[in-house]
Design a protein around this motif. Structure first.
Motif, PDB file in Angstrom:
ATOM      1  N   ALA B 255      40.947  -1.071 -27.946  1.00 21.00           N
ATOM      2  CA  ALA B 255      41.394   0.296 -28.224  1.00 21.00           C
ATOM      3  C   ALA B 255      41.963   0.386 -29.640  1.00 21.00           C
ATOM      4  O   ALA B 255      41.709   1.351 -30.364  1.00 21.00           O
ATOM      5  N   PHE B 256      42.735  -0.638 -30.026  1.00 14.85           N
ATOM      6  CA  PHE B 256      43.316  -0.629 -31.377  1.00 14.85           C
ATOM      7  C   PHE B 256      42.236  -0.873 -32.427  1.00 14.85           C
ATOM      8  O   PHE B 256      42.208  -0.226 -33.475  1.00 14.85           O
ATOM      9  N   ILE B 257      41.334  -1.828 -32.115  1.00 12.41           N
ATOM     10  CA  ILE B 257      40.276  -2.147 -33.079  1.00 12.41           C
ATOM     11  C   ILE B 257      39.369  -0.935 -33.271  1.00 12.41           C
ATOM     12  O   ILE B 257      38.936  -0.645 -34.381  1.00 12.41           O
ATOM     13  N   ALA B 258      39.112  -0.195 -32.185  1.00 12.60           N
ATOM     14  CA  ALA B 258      38.284   1.012 -32.283  1.00 12.60           C
ATOM     15  C   ALA B 258      38.888   1.991 -33.286  1.00 12.60           C
ATOM     16  O   ALA B 258      38.174   2.586 -34.102  1.00 12.60           O
ATOM     17  N   GLU B 259      40.204   2.128 -33.238  1.00 12.79           N
ATOM     18  CA  GLU B 259      40.866   3.035 -34.171  1.00 12.79           C
ATOM     19  C   GLU B 259      40.755   2.541 -35.598  1.00 12.79           C
ATOM     20  O   GLU B 259      40.567   3.324 -36.541  1.00 12.79           O
ATOM     21  N   ILE B 260      40.874   1.225 -35.770  1.00  9.98           N
ATOM     22  CA  ILE B 260      40.761   0.643 -37.112  1.00  9.98           C
ATOM     23  C   ILE B 260      39.356   0.886 -37.662  1.00  9.98           C
ATOM     24  O   ILE B 260      39.179   1.281 -38.813  1.00  9.98           O
ATOM     25  N   VAL B 261      38.349   0.662 -36.794  1.00  6.82           N
ATOM     26  CA  VAL B 261      36.960   0.851 -37.210  1.00  6.82           C
ATOM     27  C   VAL B 261      36.704   2.328 -37.541  1.00  6.82           C
ATOM     28  O   VAL B 261      36.125   2.658 -38.573  1.00  6.82           O
ATOM     29  N   ARG B 262      37.191   3.217 -36.648  1.00  6.04           N
ATOM     30  CA  ARG B 262      36.990   4.651 -36.877  1.00  6.04           C
ATOM     31  C   ARG B 262      37.591   5.072 -38.217  1.00  6.04           C
ATOM     32  O   ARG B 262      36.932   5.719 -39.033  1.00  6.04           O
ATOM     33  N   SER B 263      38.837   4.679 -38.447  1.00  7.62           N
ATOM     34  CA  SER B 263      39.480   5.125 -39.685  1.00  7.62           C
ATOM     35  C   SER B 263      38.779   4.518 -40.896  1.00  7.62           C
ATOM     36  O   SER B 263      38.653   5.164 -41.942  1.00  7.62           O
ATOM     37  N   GLY B 264      38.255   3.297 -40.732  1.00  7.49           N
ATOM     38  CA  GLY B 264      37.530   2.656 -41.831  1.00  7.49           C
ATOM     39  C   GLY B 264      36.271   3.436 -42.170  1.00  7.49           C
ATOM     40  O   GLY B 264      35.980   3.699 -43.341  1.00  7.49           O
ATOM     41  N   ILE B 265      35.543   3.820 -41.120  1.00  8.61           N
ATOM     42  CA  ILE B 265      34.291   4.546 -41.339  1.00  8.61           C
ATOM     43  C   ILE B 265      34.579   5.919 -41.964  1.00  8.61           C
ATOM     44  O   ILE B 265      33.917   6.343 -42.904  1.00  8.61           O
ATOM     45  N   GLN B 266      35.644   6.552 -41.455  1.00 12.87           N
ATOM     46  CA  GLN B 266      35.961   7.891 -41.973  1.00 12.87           C
ATOM     47  C   GLN B 266      36.474   7.835 -43.411  1.00 12.87           C
ATOM     48  O   GLN B 266      36.466   8.845 -44.105  1.00 12.87           O
ATOM     49  N   SER B 267      36.924   6.636 -43.833  1.00 10.51           N
ATOM     50  CA  SER B 267      37.425   6.550 -45.205  1.00 10.51           C
ATOM     51  C   SER B 267      36.280   6.565 -46.218  1.00 10.51           C
ATOM     52  O   SER B 267      36.496   6.774 -47.404  1.00 10.51           O
ATOM     53  N   VAL B 268      35.043   6.323 -45.720  1.00 14.23           N
ATOM     54  CA  VAL B 268      33.901   6.333 -46.643  1.00 14.23           C
ATOM     55  C   VAL B 268      33.571   7.786 -46.979  1.00 14.23           C
ATOM     56  O   VAL B 268      33.384   8.608 -46.078  1.00 14.23           O
ATOM     57  N   SER B 269      33.516   8.054 -48.241  1.00 16.79           N
ATOM     58  CA  SER B 269      33.312   9.437 -48.683  1.00 16.79           C
ATOM     59  C   SER B 269      32.007  10.004 -48.132  1.00 16.79           C
ATOM     60  O   SER B 269      30.976   9.316 -48.110  1.00 16.79           O
ATOM     61  N   HIS B 270      32.040  11.255 -47.681  1.00 19.10           N
ATOM     62  CA  HIS B 270      30.878  11.846 -47.045  1.00 19.10           C
ATOM     63  C   HIS B 270      29.715  11.954 -48.014  1.00 19.10           C
ATOM     64  O   HIS B 270      28.547  11.870 -47.625  1.00 19.10           O
ATOM     65  N   GLY B 271      30.035  12.094 -49.291  1.00 14.23           N
ATOM     66  CA  GLY B 271      29.003  12.176 -50.324  1.00 14.23           C
ATOM     67  C   GLY B 271      28.085  10.955 -50.318  1.00 14.23           C
ATOM     68  O   GLY B 271      26.880  11.065 -50.550  1.00 14.23           O
ATOM     69  N   GLN B 272      28.657   9.809 -50.019  1.00  8.57           N
ATOM     70  CA  GLN B 272      27.881   8.570 -49.963  1.00  8.57           C
ATOM     71  C   GLN B 272      26.801   8.658 -48.897  1.00  8.57           C
ATOM     72  O   GLN B 272      25.672   8.227 -49.108  1.00  8.57           O
ATOM     73  N   ILE B 273      27.204   9.216 -47.738  1.00  9.06           N
ATOM     74  CA  ILE B 273      26.253   9.326 -46.632  1.00  9.06           C
ATOM     75  C   ILE B 273      25.151  10.323 -46.984  1.00  9.06           C
ATOM     76  O   ILE B 273      23.966  10.078 -46.753  1.00  9.06           O
ATOM     77  N   GLU B 274      25.574  11.439 -47.567  1.00  4.69           N
ATOM     78  CA  GLU B 274      24.578  12.450 -47.947  1.00  4.69           C
ATOM     79  C   GLU B 274      23.615  11.877 -48.976  1.00  4.69           C
ATOM     80  O   GLU B 274      22.403  12.101 -48.901  1.00  4.69           O
ATOM     81  N   ALA B 275      24.168  11.100 -49.905  1.00  2.00           N
ATOM     82  CA  ALA B 275      23.317  10.510 -50.938  1.00  2.00           C
ATOM     83  C   ALA B 275      22.301   9.568 -50.314  1.00  2.00           C
ATOM     84  O   ALA B 275      21.124   9.564 -50.693  1.00  2.00           O
ATOM     85  N   SER B 276      22.739   8.793 -49.353  1.00  2.00           N
ATOM     86  CA  SER B 276      21.820   7.836 -48.747  1.00  2.00           C
ATOM     87  C   SER B 276      20.738   8.568 -47.954  1.00  2.00           C
ATOM     88  O   SER B 276      19.586   8.138 -47.924  1.00  2.00           O
ATOM     89  N   ARG B 277      21.130   9.688 -47.306  1.00  2.00           N
ATOM     90  CA  ARG B 277      20.112  10.476 -46.595  1.00  2.00           C
ATOM     91  C   ARG B 277      19.103  11.041 -47.585  1.00  2.00           C
ATOM     92  O   ARG B 277      17.900  11.055 -47.330  1.00  2.00           O
TER      93      ARG B 277
END
Lengths: 359, 373
Positions: B255-277
């Protein structure tokens, strides 16, 4: 930790107690190597007794989770044989059996608590062994109860003897002599055993009732206490005939406090002598004018037994008035568990409870 | 120069205070008639221990009993870390899923297990496992598998020398596969052509070990568990105590690791994802090449502390009867009274485990950290 049966919450108490021990011995100043030798008996220095008197109460470590030995009643007052042993000592010191504060200890926390001075005495049905007395810095002034270790099994499993337990899962509590005795028994008989080691009595009860283990091993009095603790379901269990050890159970104190040692030992002797004399909590005042010189000394009417212990002349009377004679505390706590008195009868009745003369 | 003098002075003071404390403790233990020293480690322990990764009998020494306890702690901590990481990552990613139901379910999981004390959860799992049927009525879904209140028993391979060679071949194949996959990736980055890596993988990790088996003629015999009068013999049995502890540690820490992973993923700027798409990467590749490498830099430091927590939480084992280092040391303490020495040993073991995890994770963190130019 209090009188109303709050038990230490978890295992870390063991570590915490050990840490307290380290801290307290580290901070305390070393005592002089040789205490001054006292000339008159009453002035023998007793750090434990002085602390108890200054505090106004005895601090007594008990199990707190065993009906018949140490278990809080509906009003949170600690009841049982162990609790009464402590009350008898409080009665001897203060003339009042209620000047006791009970602390619940597990099999793992009892020795560190005593060594570190958190409690004055551990009355928790603890076996008197050489290692404990020679290495732990503790000693046993009197054997309050003679017992032996046995095995409890479910009747429906059809086990008739401990020798049928090869390959069985056996439940016991950690840190007890029961643990090593059981290991020794299975080793000596070349039987296999799967240990299931659980510290807390509640979890232990669940494990036994659910059938996690095939047998539960402990002193026979504890097995009787377990049966009593699960009500009518206790009838589904039986104790196997083999008694695999000698378990002389007594109260433990810190080694080297000779005066406190005397008080604990002779309080036990007073309860046995009272039973021999036929004195009870109810009738003891009638013995005041008894012409038997032994009874006169017991009552503090003649002689100086109280002064010799550094206690009131009436100390033995106070013990009997406060908790009763040995038979009374036995009847009150252990007889209801259905355990025969056996070895714990007085010598004259065929048992081995025998007190030195009070003179 | 002045700095050095002060540092040396401070160190001397600390050492002085400690040696005074230790000397004083020794003097007082002596005055209280408590035997001290580590000589007891060589004496016979007499303690029965249910689960041991190395051979052990009650006739062995305290030292061996403590080593058994330490290995039990490492064993449960290792599996706890591996499984909690896998489960936590899956839940953390799923929580960000566009599937509303999945995302909500995962949020509920995190909130529920994160908010209940671990000890309570351990008692719950242990109680549930005790509710399983006794050996004689063990659940027996497929041949050789038994589930009872004595644990989960399953068959294992009757191990022969040929099996060791096969295992060695497999490991070599695995290493070769990883190297070749890395090389293929580098080539792909050079010329932009995707290469299939699976044929090499099959060849190295399946065909090669299979050849070894056939040449050496390893017999395929299973050690089957079978219920006896009391317990299940043969095969491997995972005890309810180990299982309840592992399960509790994994469910709680995931449960704690899930939160760490979630916050890590959300810290990646959305622009990066759009660029990769925009570059036409599939969403799995976006996750693999763009999101995870950047998220890891945020994830690893808090994940390290979570691993440390998990290793230390394993000491709750004693409450449900799994014999770890704390359980065995406290039992020994009660038999021989060497509280000070044994607590020192417990502290030493946890310190070593924690520092090792920290060192490993810090090394990994340094490798994945952003290289600034």
């Amino acid at each position: 930790m209090s009188t109303n049966g709050h038990r230490p919450r978890n295992i870390f108490n063991a570590v915490a107690c050990a840490a307290t021990l380290v801290a307290s011995v580290a901070i305390a100043q070393p005592r002089p190597a040789s205490a001054p030798v006292a000339v008159a008996a009453p002035s023998v220095a007793s750090p434990t007794l002085n602390a108890i008197k200054a505090r106004g109460q005895l601090i007594c470590g008990v199990g707190g989770d065993r009906p018949g030995f140490g278990f809080p009643d509906a009003r949170g007052v600690m009841r049982g044989f162990d609790a009464d042993v402590c009350r008898s000592i409080a009665a001897a010191i203060f003339g009042n059996p209620d000047k006791v504060r009970f602390v619940s200890l597990t099999s793992l926390t009892r020795f560190p608590s005593l060594q570190s001075g958190e409690v004055d005495i551990v009355a928790r049905f603890t076996t008197w062994t050489l290692t404990r007395e020679a290495q732990l810095g503790l000693e046993v002034p009197a054997i309050h109860f003679y017992d032996g270790q046995g095995f409890l099994v479910k009747k429906k499993d059809g086990i008739k003897s401990a020798h049928d337990l090869g390959g069985a899962s056996v439940c016991f509590q950690p840190g007890s002599t029961g643990e090593v005795n059981a290991a020794d028994f299975f080793r000596a008989n070349k039987l296999e055993m799967k240990p299931v080691v659980i510290e807390k009595m509640e979890q232990m009860r669940d494990a036994i009732v659910s059938g996690r283990c095939d047998a539960y091993t402990n002193d026979t009095a504890q097995l009787a206490s377990f049966k009593a603790s699960i009500g009518s379901a206790g009838n589904d269990y039986q104790v196997l005939p083999e008694i695999i050890s000698k378990e002389p159970l007594g109260a433990f104190i810190r080694k080297g406090d000779q005066r406190f040692f005397d008080i604990v030992r002779w309080t036990h002797a007073a309860m046995l002598n009272a039973e021999e004399f036929g004195m009870t909590a109810a009738n003891i005042d009638k013995f005041r004018n008894n012409s038997n010189p032994a009874i006169q000394r017991f009552m503090g009417e003649t002689g100086d037994l109280g002064a010799a212990l550094g206690l009131d002349a009436q100390w033995a009377v106070n013990v009997v008035k406060g908790v009763g004679n040995y038979a009374e505390i036995y009847e009150r706590s252990i007889a209801p568990l259905g355990l025969p008195r056996g070895l714990n009868r007085l010598l004259k009745d065929g048992g081995i409870q025998y007190a030195a003369p009070m003179r | 120069m002045r700095r050095v003098v002060w540092q040396v002075l401070a160190a001397l003071i600390v050492i002085g205070v400690f040696s005074w404390l230790i000397g004083n403790a020794q003097a007082n233990l002596g005055a209280r008639n408590v035997a001290s020293g580590f000589g007891f480690l060589q004496r016979e322990a007499g303690l029965p221990i249910a689960e041991h990764l190395i051979p052990y009998t009650p006739a062995d020494s305290y030292l061996r009993a403590l080593v058994v306890g330490m290995l039990n702690t490492l064993w449960v901590a290792f599996w706890g870390i591996v499984l909690a990481t896998i489960l936590g990552t899956v839940i953390g990613v799923a929580r960000l899923s566009k599937n509303w139901l999945l995302a909500k379910l995962m949020s509920a999981y995190v909130e529920f297990f994160r908010d209940l004390p671990l000890l309570l959860q351990l008692f719950l799992w242990y109680a549930l496992l005790q509710g399983l049927p006794p050996v004689r009525q063990a659940i027996h879904p497929i041949a050789g598998v038994y589930l009872s209140n004595r644990g989960l028993s399953f068959p294992v391979l009757d191990w022969q020398t040929a099996h060791s060679w096969t295992l060695l071949a497999f490991i070599l194949g695995l290493i070769a596969t990883v190297i070749s996959a890395k090389r293929a990736t580098r080539k792909s980055l050079d010329d932009g052509r995707q290469r299939a890596t699976w044929p090499t993988a099959v060849l190295l990790m399946a065909v090669m070990p299979a050849t070894v088996v056939i040449t050496l003629g390893a017999p395929f015999a299973l050690d089957m568990p079978s219920p006896q009068s009391f317990n299940i013999r043969g095969g491997v049995t995972v005890s309810p105590e180990f299982f309840a502890l592992l399960f509790g540690l994994v469910i709680y820490n995931a449960a704690f690791i899930a939160e760490i992973v979630r916050s890590g993923i959300q810290s990646v700027s959305h622009g990066q994802i759009e660029a990769s798409r925009a570059l036409g990467l599939k969403s799995s590749n976006t996750l693999k090449w763009i999101v995870f490498p950047q998220a890891l830099r945020v994830i690893v430091p808090p994940l390290t502390s979570q691993y440390l927590n998990l290793a230390k939480q394993s000491s709750l084992a004693v409450a449900i009867g799994y014999q770890d280092i704390v359980s065995i040391a406290t039992t020994a303490m009660n038999q021989n009274g060497q509280a000070v020495e044994l607590v020192a040993i417990i502290m030493g073991v946890y310190l070593t485990i924690s520092l090792s995890i920290s060192a490993l994770m810090n090394h990994y963190n340094a490798r994945i950290a952003l290289v600034e130019r």
